[in-house]
Scaffold this motif. Structure first.
Motif, short mmCIF file in Angstrom:
data_model
loop_
_atom_site.label_atom_id
_atom_site.label_comp_id
_atom_site.label_asym_id
_atom_site.label_seq_id
_atom_site.Cartn_x
_atom_site.Cartn_y
_atom_site.Cartn_z
N UNK A 431 -35.13 -74.55 16.17
CA UNK A 431 -34.01 -74.72 15.23
C UNK A 431 -32.65 -74.79 15.91
N UNK A 432 -32.63 -74.98 17.23
CA UNK A 432 -31.39 -74.87 17.99
C UNK A 432 -30.30 -75.83 17.52
N UNK A 433 -30.62 -77.12 17.42
CA UNK A 433 -29.59 -78.09 17.09
C UNK A 433 -29.10 -77.91 15.67
N UNK A 434 -30.00 -77.59 14.76
CA UNK A 434 -29.58 -77.28 13.39
C UNK A 434 -28.61 -76.10 13.36
N UNK A 435 -28.96 -75.05 14.08
CA UNK A 435 -28.14 -73.84 14.05
C UNK A 435 -26.75 -74.11 14.61
N UNK A 436 -26.68 -74.81 15.72
CA UNK A 436 -25.39 -75.10 16.34
C UNK A 436 -24.51 -75.92 15.42
N UNK A 437 -25.07 -77.00 14.87
CA UNK A 437 -24.28 -77.88 14.02
C UNK A 437 -23.82 -77.17 12.75
N UNK A 438 -24.73 -76.46 12.12
CA UNK A 438 -24.40 -75.80 10.85
C UNK A 438 -23.46 -74.62 11.05
N UNK A 439 -23.38 -74.08 12.26
CA UNK A 439 -22.46 -72.98 12.54
C UNK A 439 -21.02 -73.44 12.69
N UNK A 440 -20.81 -74.74 12.85
CA UNK A 440 -19.45 -75.25 13.00
C UNK A 440 -18.68 -75.02 11.69
N UNK A 441 -17.53 -74.35 11.74
CA UNK A 441 -16.81 -74.04 10.49
C UNK A 441 -16.38 -75.27 9.72
N UNK A 442 -16.06 -76.36 10.44
CA UNK A 442 -15.64 -77.58 9.73
C UNK A 442 -16.78 -78.18 8.93
N UNK A 443 -17.99 -78.07 9.46
CA UNK A 443 -19.14 -78.61 8.74
C UNK A 443 -19.36 -77.85 7.44
N UNK A 444 -19.31 -76.55 7.52
CA UNK A 444 -19.44 -75.74 6.31
C UNK A 444 -18.35 -76.10 5.30
N UNK A 445 -17.13 -76.25 5.78
CA UNK A 445 -16.01 -76.61 4.91
C UNK A 445 -16.25 -77.95 4.25
N UNK A 446 -16.73 -78.93 5.03
CA UNK A 446 -16.97 -80.26 4.48
C UNK A 446 -18.08 -80.27 3.45
N UNK A 447 -19.16 -79.55 3.72
CA UNK A 447 -20.27 -79.48 2.78
C UNK A 447 -19.84 -78.83 1.48
N UNK A 448 -19.09 -77.76 1.57
CA UNK A 448 -18.61 -77.08 0.36
C UNK A 448 -17.70 -78.01 -0.44
N UNK A 449 -16.85 -78.75 0.26
CA UNK A 449 -15.94 -79.67 -0.43
C UNK A 449 -16.70 -80.73 -1.22
N UNK A 450 -17.86 -81.13 -0.72
CA UNK A 450 -18.66 -82.15 -1.41
C UNK A 450 -19.58 -81.57 -2.47
N UNK A 451 -19.62 -80.24 -2.59
CA UNK A 451 -20.44 -79.61 -3.61
C UNK A 451 -21.83 -79.21 -3.15
N UNK A 452 -22.03 -79.06 -1.84
CA UNK A 452 -23.32 -78.65 -1.31
C UNK A 452 -23.46 -77.13 -1.33
N UNK A 453 -24.72 -76.70 -1.39
CA UNK A 453 -25.07 -75.30 -1.29
C UNK A 453 -26.19 -75.16 -0.27
N UNK A 454 -26.16 -74.05 0.48
CA UNK A 454 -27.22 -73.79 1.43
C UNK A 454 -27.66 -72.33 1.30
N UNK A 455 -28.90 -72.14 0.86
CA UNK A 455 -29.44 -70.79 0.82
C UNK A 455 -29.63 -70.22 2.21
N UNK A 456 -29.95 -71.07 3.16
CA UNK A 456 -30.21 -70.63 4.52
C UNK A 456 -28.94 -70.18 5.23
#
Length: 459
Positions: A431-456
């Motif tokens: 899960x290394x590449x997923x974890x690194x990318x999803x840990x980026x604060x800008x990615x989280x910000x962008x996903x939230x702005x588009x209405x995404x949710x992640x239980x993980x």
């Protein structure tokens, strides 16, 4: 494909003793004992495939730029040797991180290569911050991909940027040299003007040319491989898009949703031009090399279900094998864009999928789907490695395409096919590449702005 046959001829030598007796025949040479082949465990098999495929981005990268070559022909290494690919290099950035983490190369070697790539990209042609699809690896100048396509390619740029963010996250807390390289990638990705590529409309456009401007006129609408483009555009801290472009453009104001099923499996989203079975399997790979679809959803779909369902439909189609192609079954499947066989037996290129089945299996299709269908993907991998290795295995892993039906192989490699294999094998294993990318604060910000949710990941 040329096959070589080695003929071993054994000579028996006759001799006479000193008494002049009749010639005697030397006893036959005892053949060497060949120990039985040890069957690889699943873990050993995955590592062999991942490490050999990694060679595409390490041993066969462009020497001057460090970037991934668009293609590599082992029997003609000089063919198009200076064409490097933007999107494939983004996949290659993630592959390099994987190789560093596994010790295929040292962190110092990887950091040096990543620094070379960053330096090249900083001086290469850019178009409102976006790179072109193809670049000359020696000069950094754009190589036109086609008519009207001699400028920025936003989709390819988004694949590259996803790799940049992954590298930054991997190196940002490392040595002084690693931190410096991480900062270079941070600056590079922030230079993309995503807003420009809306052309003042509520949608992103794939291309812009300094000569032809918007004449290519290709709005990026779903569903296909381009979800990551909107996520990167929304994640930008310098030139973000308004979320309305995602909802009205990509999601077509909700028309992206599909109620269709195949083999009693819901498609969930309307696949562009492939609404019965879904599209080629790279649609479930390219956007999700860094973007983790586990427990990821928005108002239109649960993206784990989207990808698992598309992959299962592809698999079940191959098992059903309505066109009766030789070999198709539970250990020989996987349809996606790759090299292909033309009617005259020559090598071409095609987007294989159930609605465009030419009897050609693309190893990347099943291997890169291992996160969705681990049992089925390992079965394909083992079948090719144990039973078709002579025809399908080369210096950078499995060749791009194969057909039992035609006894045919395309002994070639493409960056956009080899990259997802390395990355998804890593994601399945750690899960290394997923974890690194999803840990980026800008990615989280962008996903939230588009209405995404992640239980993980807890948002």
């Amino acid at each position: 494909m040329i096959k070589y046959l080695t003929l071993v001829v054994l000579f028996t030598f006759l001799g006479c003793d000193s008494s002049g007796a009749s010639p005697i025949v030397d006893p036959p040479i005892t053949p060497p004992v060949t120990p039985p082949v040890t069957k690889l465990t699943d873990e050993e098999l995955m590592d062999v495939v991942q490490k050999q495929t990694f060679a595409y981005f390490w041993n066969y990268a462009h020497v001057n730029s460090g970037m991934a070559r668009e293609r590599y022909f082992p029997n003609d290494p000089s063919f198009e040797a200076n064409i490097v690919t933007t999107g494939g290099s983004g996949f290659g950035l993630m592959a390099l991180v994987s190789g560093m983490s596994r010790g295929y190369i040292t962190r110092e070697q990887g950091t040096e290569r990543l620094n070379k790539i960053a330096g090249f990209l900083a001086t290469a042609d850019r178009f409102h911050g976006a790179w072109s699809h193809w670049i000359d690896g020696n000069t950094g100048k754009v190589i036109p991909f086609g008519t009207f396509d001699n400028g920025g390619d936003l989709v390819e740029t988004s694949f590259l940027v996803a790799g940049m963010i992954t590298v930054r996250e991997y190196l940002k807390n490392g040595t002084a040299a690693e931190k410096e390289v991480a900062q270079k990638y941070d600056i590079l990705w922030k230079g993309v003007n995503w807003q420009w590529y809306t052309n003042n409309k509520n949608v992103l456009y794939w291309h812009w040319s300094p000569n032809y401007e918007w004449q290519k006129n290709f709005p990026i609408e779903g569903y296909n491989e381009c979800l990551i483009t909107y996520i990167m555009a929304a994640s930008s801290t310098t030139h973000p898009i308004n979320p309305i472009a995602y909802h009205e453009g990509w999601a077509r104001s909700g028309a992206i949703v599909s109620a269709k099923t195949k083999y009693n499996i819901p498609l969930i989203l309307k696949h562009n031009g492939a609404e019965e079975f879904g599209g080629p399997l790279f649609w479930s790979h390219y956007s999700y090399l860094g973007l983790d679809p586990n427990q990821l959803s928005d108002q239109y779909a649960n993206y784990w279900d989207v990808n698992v369902n598309q992959t299962k439909i592809d698999y079940l189609y191959c098992v059903a094998n309505p066109k009766k192609f030789k070999g198709y079954g539970n250990n020989y499947w996987g349809l996606t864009a790759s090299y292909s066989r033309n009617d005259d037996g020559s090598i071409g290129y095609d987007a294989h999928m159930p609605s465009n089945d030419k009897g050609i299996i693309s190893p990347t299709a099943a291997i890169s789907s291992i996160v969705y269908t681990p049992t089925e993907s390992k079965a394909l991998m083992r079948n090719l490695y144990e039973n078709f290795k002579k025809d399908t295995w080369g210096v950078a892993g499995f060749y791009d395409a194969h057909s039992q039906h035609y006894n045919w192989t395309a002994p070639r490699y493409l960056a956009i096919d080899q990259g997802p294999e390395v990355v998804m094998l890593e994601n399945y294993r750690t899960g290394l590449l997923w974890q690194l990318f999803m840990d980026a604060p800008e990615v989280k910000q962008g996903l939230i702005a588009l209405g995404f949710h992640s239980g993980k990941y807890g948002f």
